[in-house]
Design an enzyme around this catalytic site. Structure first.
Site, PDB file in Angstrom:
ATOM      1  N   SER A   1     -96.417   6.068 -67.734  1.00 22.68           N
ATOM      2  CA  SER A   1     -97.068   7.364 -67.497  1.00 22.68           C
ATOM      3  C   SER A   1     -96.286   8.503 -68.148  1.00 22.68           C
ATOM      4  O   SER A   1     -95.060   8.451 -68.251  1.00 22.68           O
ATOM      5  CB  SER A   1     -97.156   7.602 -65.992  1.00 22.68           C
ATOM      6  OG  SER A   1     -97.463   8.947 -65.710  1.00 22.68           O
TER       7      SER A   1
ATOM      8  N   GLN B   1     -99.025   6.459 -71.808  1.00 22.68           N
ATOM      9  CA  GLN B   1    -100.169   7.229 -71.285  1.00 22.68           C
ATOM     10  C   GLN B   1     -99.877   8.723 -71.426  1.00 22.68           C
ATOM     11  O   GLN B   1     -98.836   9.207 -70.991  1.00 22.68           O
ATOM     12  CB  GLN B   1    -100.409   6.864 -69.815  1.00 22.68           C
ATOM     13  CG  GLN B   1    -101.520   7.655 -69.140  1.00 22.68           C
ATOM     14  CD  GLN B   1    -101.006   8.888 -68.421  1.00 22.68           C
ATOM     15  OE1 GLN B   1     -99.937   8.852 -67.811  1.00 22.68           O
ATOM     16  NE2 GLN B   1    -101.741   9.993 -68.495  1.00 22.68           N
TER      17      GLN B   1
ATOM     18  N   THR C   1    -105.389   9.965 -70.883  1.00 17.18           N
ATOM     19  CA  THR C   1    -106.107  10.046 -69.600  1.00 17.18           C
ATOM     20  C   THR C   1    -106.887  11.348 -69.528  1.00 17.18           C
ATOM     21  O   THR C   1    -106.326  12.431 -69.708  1.00 17.18           O
ATOM     22  CB  THR C   1    -105.116   9.937 -68.420  1.00 17.18           C
ATOM     23  OG1 THR C   1    -104.499   8.655 -68.465  1.00 17.18           O
ATOM     24  CG2 THR C   1    -105.820  10.094 -67.084  1.00 17.18           C
TER      25      THR C   1
ATOM     26  N   ARG D   1    -106.190  15.213 -52.024  1.00 21.15           N
ATOM     27  CA  ARG D   1    -105.995  13.952 -51.294  1.00 21.15           C
ATOM     28  C   ARG D   1    -105.540  14.259 -49.873  1.00 21.15           C
ATOM     29  O   ARG D   1    -104.401  14.693 -49.659  1.00 21.15           O
ATOM     30  CB  ARG D   1    -104.995  13.075 -52.037  1.00 21.15           C
ATOM     31  CG  ARG D   1    -105.514  12.762 -53.449  1.00 21.15           C
ATOM     32  CD  ARG D   1    -104.530  12.111 -54.363  1.00 21.15           C
ATOM     33  NE  ARG D   1    -105.014  12.193 -55.738  1.00 21.15           N
ATOM     34  CZ  ARG D   1    -104.235  12.137 -56.807  1.00 21.15           C
ATOM     35  NH1 ARG D   1    -102.932  11.986 -56.669  1.00 21.15           N
ATOM     36  NH2 ARG D   1    -104.761  12.226 -58.014  1.00 21.15           N
TER      37      ARG D   1
ATOM     38  N   LYS E   1    -108.753   6.798 -71.280  1.00 20.26           N
ATOM     39  CA  LYS E   1    -108.787   6.306 -69.886  1.00 20.26           C
ATOM     40  C   LYS E   1    -109.462   7.299 -68.944  1.00 20.26           C
ATOM     41  O   LYS E   1    -109.212   8.504 -69.019  1.00 20.26           O
ATOM     42  CB  LYS E   1    -107.353   6.066 -69.402  1.00 20.26           C
ATOM     43  CG  LYS E   1    -107.240   5.708 -67.928  1.00 20.26           C
ATOM     44  CD  LYS E   1    -105.814   5.351 -67.553  1.00 20.26           C
ATOM     45  CE  LYS E   1    -105.706   4.832 -66.128  1.00 20.26           C
ATOM     46  NZ  LYS E   1    -105.580   5.877 -65.130  1.00 20.26           N
TER      47      LYS E   1
ATOM     48  N   HIS F   1    -109.510   6.463 -61.718  1.00 15.46           N
ATOM     49  CA  HIS F   1    -108.183   6.894 -61.281  1.00 15.46           C
ATOM     50  C   HIS F   1    -107.884   6.338 -59.872  1.00 15.46           C
ATOM     51  O   HIS F   1    -107.251   7.005 -59.057  1.00 15.46           O
ATOM     52  CB  HIS F   1    -108.101   8.423 -61.279  1.00 15.46           C
ATOM     53  CG  HIS F   1    -106.758   8.951 -61.701  1.00 15.46           C
ATOM     54  ND1 HIS F   1    -106.488   9.362 -62.983  1.00 15.46           N
ATOM     55  CD2 HIS F   1    -105.601   9.136 -61.012  1.00 15.46           C
ATOM     56  CE1 HIS F   1    -105.235   9.786 -63.058  1.00 15.46           C
ATOM     57  NE2 HIS F   1    -104.671   9.656 -61.882  1.00 15.46           N
TER      58      HIS F   1
ATOM     59  N   ARG G   1    -108.826   8.471 -56.835  1.00 16.15           N
ATOM     60  CA  ARG G   1    -107.932   9.551 -56.395  1.00 16.15           C
ATOM     61  C   ARG G   1    -108.435  10.925 -56.841  1.00 16.15           C
ATOM     62  O   ARG G   1    -107.840  11.946 -56.500  1.00 16.15           O
ATOM     63  CB  ARG G   1    -106.515   9.314 -56.959  1.00 16.15           C
ATOM     64  CG  ARG G   1    -105.858   8.099 -56.357  1.00 16.15           C
ATOM     65  CD  ARG G   1    -104.704   7.602 -57.185  1.00 16.15           C
ATOM     66  NE  ARG G   1    -103.463   8.326 -57.017  1.00 16.15           N
ATOM     67  CZ  ARG G   1    -102.614   8.168 -56.016  1.00 16.15           C
ATOM     68  NH1 ARG G   1    -102.899   7.320 -55.058  1.00 16.15           N
ATOM     69  NH2 ARG G   1    -101.481   8.846 -55.957  1.00 16.15           N
TER      70      ARG G   1
HETATM   71  C1  LIG Z   1     -99.254   6.489 -57.226  1.00 23.68           C
HETATM   72  C2  LIG Z   1    -100.212   6.559 -58.384  1.00 23.68           C
HETATM   73  C3  LIG Z   1     -99.894   7.345 -59.475  1.00 23.68           C
HETATM   74  C4  LIG Z   1    -100.769   7.401 -60.577  1.00 23.68           C
HETATM   75  N1  LIG Z   1    -100.401   8.132 -61.679  1.00 23.68           N
HETATM   76  C5  LIG Z   1    -101.183   8.065 -62.788  1.00 23.68           C
HETATM   77  C6  LIG Z   1    -100.733   8.668 -63.993  1.00 23.68           C
HETATM   78  O1  LIG Z   1     -99.651   9.245 -64.069  1.00 23.68           O
HETATM   79  N2  LIG Z   1    -101.556   8.570 -65.079  1.00 23.68           N
HETATM   80  C7  LIG Z   1    -102.760   7.918 -65.041  1.00 23.68           C
HETATM   81  O2  LIG Z   1    -103.463   7.856 -66.057  1.00 23.68           O
HETATM   82  N3  LIG Z   1    -103.186   7.329 -63.911  1.00 23.68           N
HETATM   83  C8  LIG Z   1    -102.430   7.377 -62.794  1.00 23.68           C
HETATM   84  N4  LIG Z   1    -102.840   6.717 -61.675  1.00 23.68           N
HETATM   85  C9  LIG Z   1    -104.094   5.923 -61.681  1.00 23.68           C
HETATM   86  C10 LIG Z   1    -103.824   4.475 -62.129  1.00 23.68           C
HETATM   87  O3  LIG Z   1    -103.477   4.428 -63.496  1.00 23.68           O
HETATM   88  C11 LIG Z   1    -105.051   3.576 -61.961  1.00 23.68           C
HETATM   89  O4  LIG Z   1    -106.157   4.156 -62.610  1.00 23.68           O
HETATM   90  C12 LIG Z   1    -105.406   3.270 -60.504  1.00 23.68           C
HETATM   91  O5  LIG Z   1    -104.254   3.163 -59.705  1.00 23.68           O
HETATM   92  C13 LIG Z   1    -106.195   1.971 -60.435  1.00 23.68           C
HETATM   93  O6  LIG Z   1    -106.639   1.693 -59.163  1.00 23.68           O
HETATM   94  P1  LIG Z   1    -105.874   0.680 -58.160  1.00 23.68           P
HETATM   95  O7  LIG Z   1    -104.671   1.424 -57.671  1.00 23.68           O
HETATM   96  O8  LIG Z   1    -106.890   0.456 -57.097  1.00 23.68           O
HETATM   97  O9  LIG Z   1    -105.514  -0.559 -58.931  1.00 23.68           O
HETATM   98  C14 LIG Z   1    -101.992   6.672 -60.553  1.00 23.68           C
HETATM   99  C15 LIG Z   1    -102.297   5.884 -59.439  1.00 23.68           C
HETATM  100  C16 LIG Z   1    -101.427   5.810 -58.370  1.00 23.68           C
HETATM  101  C17 LIG Z   1    -101.767   4.910 -57.201  1.00 23.68           C
END
Ligand SMILES: Cc1cc2nc3c(=O)[nH]c(=O)nc-3n(C[C@H](O)[C@H](O)[C@H](O)COP(=O)(O)O)c2cc1C
Length: 383
Positions: A116, A137, A165, A174, A254, A278, A281
């Site tokens: 990330s 990313q 992203t 959240r 993404k 995401h 989220r």
């Molecule tokens: C704690 C956390 C931090 C994340 N930070 C980023 C990030 O910095 N960049 C990004 O593109 N996605 C981020 N994501 C999204 C993840 O890349 C991904 O899309 C998502 O976690 C997939 O779903 P899952 O957790 O159910 O597998 C984050 C997700 C979590 C849980």
């Protein structure tokens, strides 16, 4: 006397839910909820998982499945497994040393770790520790020039795959983070202090390792520290064109769910579309990723690479997602839960379990190789 069989290593952390429950005991509430939580009612998160569970795989019998393997090819590179670690910021919050463990695991397994922009370890160190099995990313937070400079830095470090992203024009709201007072930089009030004091292994480990920092942001030219809430609106269609002209490696976009967006991204010269919400989220009401996948696949055509994440919890889920149209699957939270549950050994065990599950699922549906997976292994739903 029958010899007691050694339990397989993966049997000690057999499912993502086992990892999640153990992590919940060992991490401060504030940290667990930051990882586990999602936007709004969190229905979107449940939907991601439920949509995969609702798919059915049709077993086939009397097939010789000897000599199978889990390897697959994506964007010109062969990987040992058809899954990787989704980009996640501030991973070292999950457990001290998480970034390093992710990189080591990626290197050992020939599995991509997507680093990330908000990683706690500099991007140069991550790709070197991962033996080249790393994607970078990119977020456009603040200035467009700073983002382009960061992409140059990734190119200089040897990254071949850049993941832009685009699903965070504004940071999602959240509720768990709001309730827990989660904010960056951290403010430790009495409530958070108590939370940390009740989880001494995490707290002492984190104290010894040093507070997780935003290693890439701090060093990016023109970046004035990290502001998680800064608008990320710089990532628009013009920016995509500029980035495509500048980034010579493979470019993945993404956070795409709309078929129209996917087609336009393909036409803008991207090498792959990464179907993601995401991890729910950002937009509670967004479609589950595997539900959106079919229309995206139709829009971009059969040969165009698609990556998917969101709610993937098991090897069977990975096989289902590929059957539904993905070429490659990423998991986010489960890897952080595995680290929170049992550190680097937990991560290895969990990843072993995923690979093992994939092998078993392939055998059950009568296939040897990941590349043979197609829609035909999904059992039709009637009524
Ligand atoms: C704690 C956390 C931090 C994340 N930070 C980023 C990030 O910095 N960049 C990004 O593109 N996605 C981020 N994501 C999204 C993840 O890349 C991904 O899309 C998502 O976690 C997939 O779903 P899952 O957790 O159910 O597998 C984050 C997700 C979590 C849980």
């Amino acid at each position: 006397m029958t010899r007691r069989e050694e339990p397989r290593p993966s049997a000690r952390l057999p499912t993502a839910e086992d990892a999640r429950l153990l992590a919940r005991r060992r991490q401060p509430r504030l940290v667990f909820d930051f990882i586990d939580g999602a936007a709004g009612t969190e229905d979107g998160l449940a939907r991601n998982e439920a949509a995969l569970r609702a798919l059915r795989l049709m077993p086939r019998v009397l097939v010789d499945i000897q000599g199978g393997s889990t390897t697959t090819t994506l964007l010109g590179r062969e990987y040992g497994v058809p899954f990787g670690i989704a980009p996640m910021g501030m991973c070292d919050l999950a457990w001290p040393g998480t970034d390093h463990a992710f990189a080591a695991e990626a290197g050992m397994r020939a599995m991509p770790v997507c680093v990330s922009t908000a990683s706690s370890t500099p991007l140069e160190e991550m790709i070197s520790r991962a033996g080249g099995n790393a994607w970078f990313q990119l977020y456009v937070t603040g200035s467009v020039d700073a983002a382009l400079a960061l992409s140059d830095r990734a190119a200089a470090a040897g990254y071949e795959v850049l993941v832009l992203t685009v699903d965070v024009p504004k940071l999602g709201r959240r509720p768990r983070d709001l309730r827990n007072g989660f904010e960056t930089p951290f403010r430790i009030r009495p409530r958070q202090f108590l939370d940390f004091a009740l989880h001494p292994r995490w707290s002492i480990g984190t104290l010894l390792a040093g507070r997780p920092r935003m290693a890439n942001y701090d060093a990016a030219p023109g970046a004035k520290g990290y502001d998680r809430k800064a608008p990320r609106t710089g990532a628009d269609w013009d920016f995509l064109d500029r980035l495509r002209a500048r980034w010579k490696g493979r470019l993945v976009v993404k956070g795409v769910l709309s078929p129209e967006d996917a087609r336009r991204i393909r036409d803008a010269g991207a090498d792959a579309v990464y179907v993601s919400n995401h991890g729910a989220r950002q937009l509670d009401g967004a479609p589950a990723t595997v539900e959106a996948l079919g229309a995206v696949r139709d829009a971009v055509g059969p040969g165009f690479p698609l990556v998917l994440d969101g709610g993937v919890r098991s090897g069977e889920d990975i096989v289902k997602a590929i059957a539904a149209g993905a070429d490659f699957v990423m998991l986010g939270r489960p890897f952080l839960w595995a680290m929170g549950a049992a550190g680097a050994p937990g991560l290895a065990r969990f990843a072993d379990g995923l690979a093992e599950d994939i092998g078993i699922a392939l055998a059950q549906v009568g296939l040897r190789h990941v590349r043979e997976i197609g829609q035909g292994i999904l059992a039709p739903r009637r009524g």
